[in-house]
Design an enzyme around this catalytic site. Structure first.
Site: not given
Ligand code: SF4
Length: 202
Positions: A27, A41
């Site tokens: 990621f 979030d």
């Protein structure tokens, strides 16, 4: 085309959501988002200037190392990664390794970086561009209330090529009930869960 991008974090984990859930992924979380979802979030990722810029060659080298460690693909996420032009980053990744490049986006910006896989998570208060609806591989709609399902239906009609997923908002009991019932009663939709949060993995 930017050769330096503000980066919140990079990490090698499992993809937690969507059609590729459970697969090993590297990621790259880019900073910057002006979409302003109340339930976001990753609000810490919103200000670009709070996060140091890194060169695309450094990020590509990290992706190549993750490939050696078992990653199956790269996920460019955010924030809203398409606030940036991603051409230089994806070119560098492709020069460094053979991993497919996935992008997770709300769809408010033009496509860049020629991604191999587009996860479109559209927002009701800032609807996506038509080009993103037409190009996405999966359409993942977060559900908190019944109006989100009406929005999902309208978006899906513009993305017939995509896999369609409803995902309950995290810790939204109403969202869970609505999404479960929707997937159960609509054959072309499936439920997506944020499995990494349930399992408390990154
Ligand atoms: Fe957060 Fe994504 Fe919404 Fe931006 S688009 S506010 S990063 S949930």
């Amino acid at each position: 085309m930017s050769h330096h991008l503000p980066v919140v974090e990079t990490f090698h984990s499992l993809q937690g959501e969507g059609m590729h859930a459970g697969r090993s992924a590297f990621f790259i979380r880019l900073a910057g988002c002006s979409v302003g979802c109340s339930w976001c979030d990753t609000k810490h990722s919103w200000p670009m200037e709070s996060h140091p810029k890194q060169s695309v060659t450094t990020l590509a080298a990290e992706a190549a190392a993750a490939a050696q460690a078992g990653a199956a693909f790269v996920v460019i996420t955010g924030g809203e990664p398409l606030h940036h032009n991603l051409d230089a980053l994806t070119q560098s990744i492709r020069a460094a390794c053979t991993l497919p490049v996935h992008i997770e986006t709300s769809g408010v910006d033009p496509i860049s970086g020629s991604p191999d896989w587009i996860t479109l998570s559209p927002k009701r208060h800032q609807p996506p561009r038509a080009e993103l609806l037409a190009a996405c591989h999966e359409l993942k709609v977060v559900v908190h209330e019944a109006n989100d399902l009406l929005f999902a239906d309208v978006a899906a009609a513009q993305a017939p090529q995509a896999s369609w997923l409803v995902q309950p908002g995290w810790q939204s009991t109403e969202g869970q009930q609505l999404a479960i019932h929707y997937a159960q009663s609509h054959a072309h939709w499936r439920l997506s869960l944020q499995s990494h949060k349930w399992l408390q993995v990154r």
